[in-house]
Design a protein around this motif. Structure first.
Motif, PDB file in Angstrom:
ATOM      1  N   MET A  40       0.802  -1.212   0.000  1.00 57.50           N
ATOM      2  CA  MET A  40       0.000   0.000   0.000  1.00 57.50           C
ATOM      3  C   MET A  40       0.835   1.262   0.000  1.00 57.50           C
ATOM      4  O   MET A  40       0.366   2.331  -0.420  1.00 57.50           O
ATOM      5  CB  MET A  40      -0.939  -0.019   1.206  1.00 57.50           C
ATOM      6  N   SER A  41       2.091   1.180   0.455  1.00 56.92           N
ATOM      7  CA  SER A  41       2.942   2.372   0.552  1.00 56.92           C
ATOM      8  C   SER A  41       3.531   2.812  -0.775  1.00 56.92           C
ATOM      9  O   SER A  41       4.109   3.890  -0.862  1.00 56.92           O
ATOM     10  CB  SER A  41       4.106   2.090   1.512  1.00 56.92           C
ATOM     11  N   GLY A  42       3.403   1.985  -1.812  1.00 53.32           N
ATOM     12  CA  GLY A  42       4.061   2.280  -3.080  1.00 53.32           C
ATOM     13  C   GLY A  42       5.397   1.587  -3.235  1.00 53.32           C
ATOM     14  O   GLY A  42       5.970   1.596  -4.329  1.00 53.32           O
ATOM     15  N   GLY A  87       9.951  12.465  -3.804  1.00 56.18           N
ATOM     16  CA  GLY A  87      10.470  13.743  -4.284  1.00 56.18           C
ATOM     17  C   GLY A  87      10.430  13.842  -5.798  1.00 56.18           C
ATOM     18  O   GLY A  87      10.093  14.904  -6.357  1.00 56.18           O
ATOM     19  N   ASN A  88      10.788  12.745  -6.490  1.00 54.82           N
ATOM     20  CA  ASN A  88      10.722  12.748  -7.951  1.00 54.82           C
ATOM     21  C   ASN A  88       9.290  12.947  -8.439  1.00 54.82           C
ATOM     22  O   ASN A  88       9.036  13.664  -9.420  1.00 54.82           O
ATOM     23  CB  ASN A  88      11.277  11.432  -8.503  1.00 54.82           C
ATOM     24  N   TYR A  89       8.331  12.315  -7.742  1.00 52.71           N
ATOM     25  CA  TYR A  89       6.929  12.489  -8.133  1.00 52.71           C
ATOM     26  C   TYR A  89       6.474  13.924  -7.897  1.00 52.71           C
ATOM     27  O   TYR A  89       5.825  14.543  -8.753  1.00 52.71           O
ATOM     28  CB  TYR A  89       6.030  11.524  -7.367  1.00 52.71           C
ATOM     29  N   PHE A  90       6.806  14.487  -6.706  1.00 54.89           N
ATOM     30  CA  PHE A  90       6.403  15.859  -6.415  1.00 54.89           C
ATOM     31  C   PHE A  90       6.999  16.837  -7.430  1.00 54.89           C
ATOM     32  O   PHE A  90       6.374  17.830  -7.797  1.00 54.89           O
ATOM     33  CB  PHE A  90       6.841  16.250  -5.002  1.00 54.89           C
ATOM     34  N   ALA A  91       8.213  16.554  -7.875  1.00 57.92           N
ATOM     35  CA  ALA A  91       8.897  17.475  -8.793  1.00 57.92           C
ATOM     36  C   ALA A  91       8.395  17.354 -10.227  1.00 57.92           C
ATOM     37  O   ALA A  91       8.376  18.343 -10.965  1.00 57.92           O
ATOM     38  CB  ALA A  91      10.403  17.217  -8.755  1.00 57.92           C
ATOM     39  N   SER A  92       7.997  16.142 -10.626  1.00 51.81           N
ATOM     40  CA  SER A  92       7.667  15.916 -12.034  1.00 51.81           C
ATOM     41  C   SER A  92       6.203  15.617 -12.299  1.00 51.81           C
ATOM     42  O   SER A  92       5.729  15.783 -13.433  1.00 51.81           O
ATOM     43  CB  SER A  92       8.491  14.739 -12.573  1.00 51.81           C
ATOM     44  N   GLY A  93       5.486  15.167 -11.276  1.00 51.37           N
ATOM     45  CA  GLY A  93       4.113  14.726 -11.489  1.00 51.37           C
ATOM     46  C   GLY A  93       4.008  13.369 -12.143  1.00 51.37           C
ATOM     47  O   GLY A  93       2.911  12.888 -12.443  1.00 51.37           O
ATOM     48  N   LYS A  94       5.158  12.709 -12.371  1.00 47.70           N
ATOM     49  CA  LYS A  94       5.168  11.398 -13.017  1.00 47.70           C
ATOM     50  C   LYS A  94       5.281  10.290 -11.971  1.00 47.70           C
ATOM     51  O   LYS A  94       6.094  10.373 -11.056  1.00 47.70           O
ATOM     52  CB  LYS A  94       6.337  11.299 -13.996  1.00 47.70           C
ATOM     53  N   ASN A  95       4.469   9.271 -12.160  1.00 47.76           N
ATOM     54  CA  ASN A  95       4.479   8.154 -11.230  1.00 47.76           C
ATOM     55  C   ASN A  95       5.780   7.372 -11.383  1.00 47.76           C
ATOM     56  O   ASN A  95       6.102   6.926 -12.489  1.00 47.76           O
ATOM     57  CB  ASN A  95       3.283   7.243 -11.518  1.00 47.76           C
ATOM     58  N   PRO A  96       6.579   7.194 -10.321  1.00 49.88           N
ATOM     59  CA  PRO A  96       7.840   6.453 -10.457  1.00 49.88           C
ATOM     60  C   PRO A  96       7.598   5.019 -10.906  1.00 49.88           C
ATOM     61  O   PRO A  96       6.626   4.375 -10.495  1.00 49.88           O
ATOM     62  CB  PRO A  96       8.431   6.489  -9.038  1.00 49.88           C
TER      63      PRO A  96
END
Length: 395
Positions: free
Chosen positions: A146-148, A213-222
């Motif tokens: 659930m955490s990703g 952080g990558n998601y917050f910066a890019s909006g792309k799902n890792p």
């Protein structure tokens, strides 16, 4: 006992992994941990095997050293009275029941603070003491899912994968240790106890760090990168002529050193390869090129060459290999103990080395109820009272 937690008494009402891992660390650094278990059964992990050694599971032996074990039926008034007496003398209590269970048993924070207003009470659960998921059963695999964490673990074209270890349980146990230490420091200054709420899901979210952080910066799902790194290239295992090696080229200077050591200096200035940003963008080409180079030598040859060049690399050890590694042994990360029924048992050592107040591995994991009589006597029960409690199955 010595160590930074010397003089701290811990009432350990936890079982399985997250709580016992926390209390093992506290015990390693000097705390007196009294582990409360069910009469006749004990912690579930005593039975989680094979393998078993001397009647104890390898699982239980791995996370319960330096503790005392007492057996108490907490569903009885007499059993709860033992818990209350322990609470009066304890600095810390820890449990990892589903939220609400400890209160129903009469051993929750509000009840124990009646016995000891300055007690620090740590609760570990799957989803925390608040929120819409509060009452769900909590398991390590669910928190990972659930955490990703599972969504970013595994090969790009494969299914999501769970980590090979129970990182949600262990991570929550580590956060609990930190929180208890912080609460003890606060109490030292103010005299005030408090409740601590740690969840497996929250602990896993805290470990997302740069993935979040990558998601917050890019909006792309890792996505999933297998054993590679989303932000650094080359930073992954490569096949050698006789096995595998982990290559960690963490910056452009190391890339230049790798190219020199590999006999391909021209790659350091090749367009698309020069900077890490270029290498991430051209990941497939870089990985294919490096892979072809790495396949030309054995793992041992590469290790000698890369160590000499100052390029971070390491063999991919099995568990057996690392537990016999000379560096690991020199760091005292494998410790031998004498167990009452299992004889000589080995356990993983203490990773944090304090110069003046180091942790110590003093005693083997206890037998079920090994210290019941000793602890009850300290609480004021005489031999006749202890015999009566045992006769009635309360201890």
């Amino acid at each position: 006992m010595s160590g930074p937690f010397a003089g701290v008494r811990v009432l350990d009402l936890s079982r399985i992994l997250s709580g016992p891992y926390c209390t093992m660390v506290l015990a390693d650094f000097g705390a007196e941990v009294i582990k409360v278990e069910r009469p006749g059964a004990g912690d579930d992990t005593r039975h989680w095997g094979p393998p078993f050694v001397g009647g104890e599971s390898g699982y239980f032996l791995s996370i319960n050293r330096n503790k005392k074990s007492i057996t108490v039926d907490m569903s009885t008034p007499e059993g709860r009275e033992i818990i209350y007496r322990l609470a009066r003398t304890a600095d810390v209590a820890i449990e990892n029941f589903r939220p609400g269970t400890a209160d129903r048993l009469g051993i929750g924070y509000e009840r124990l603070r009646q016995e000891n207003p300055s007690i620090i009470y740590c609760s570990i659960s799957g989803f925390g003491q608040t929120g819409p998921y509060r009452d769900r059963p909590g398991y390590d695999a669910l928190a990972q899912a659930m955490s990703g964490m599972m969504a970013i673990t595994g090969e790009p074209d494969g299914p999501p994968m769970k980590h090979g270890m129970s990182i949600a349980d262990i991570g929550a146990g580590m956060w609990a240790v930190f929180a208890i230490a912080a609460a003890l420091y606060h109490r030292e200054r103010t005299g005030e106890g408090q409740a601590i709420d740690v969840s497996l899901l929250d602990a896993q979210l805290s470990w997302l760090t740069y993935a979040a952080g990558n998601y917050f910066a890019s909006g792309k799902n890792p996505g999933r990168y297998g054993s590679a790194h989303p932000n650094i290239v080359p930073y992954q295992p490569f096949a050698t002529a006789d096995g595998y090696i982990m290559l960690a080229v963490g910056n452009d200077r190391l890339w230049q050193q790798f190219c020199q050591a590999a006999g391909r200096p021209e790659l350091a200035d090749q367009p698309g390869f020069r900077t890490n940003a270029e290498r991430v963008t051209n990941r497939a080409d870089v990985v294919a090129t490096v892979g072809a180079i790495m396949a030309q030598r054995t793992t041992a040859e590469w290790m000698e060459l890369l160590e000499r060049a100052g390029v971070p690399a390491g063999p991919i050890n099995t568990v057996e290999q690392i537990l016999h590694d000379p560096h690991v042994l020199a760091r005292e990360m494998v410790v031998t103990l004498q167990h009452p029924t299992a004889g000589e048992v080995k356990t993983v050592g203490i990773p944090a080395k304090l110069s003046d107040t180091p942790g110590t591995v003093r005693s083997a994991p206890p037998l079920l109820g090994q210290h019941t009589d000793e602890v009850l006597a300290e609480l004021g029960y005489d031999a006749a009272a202890i015999a009566d409690l045992r006769e009635r199955g309360i201890v």
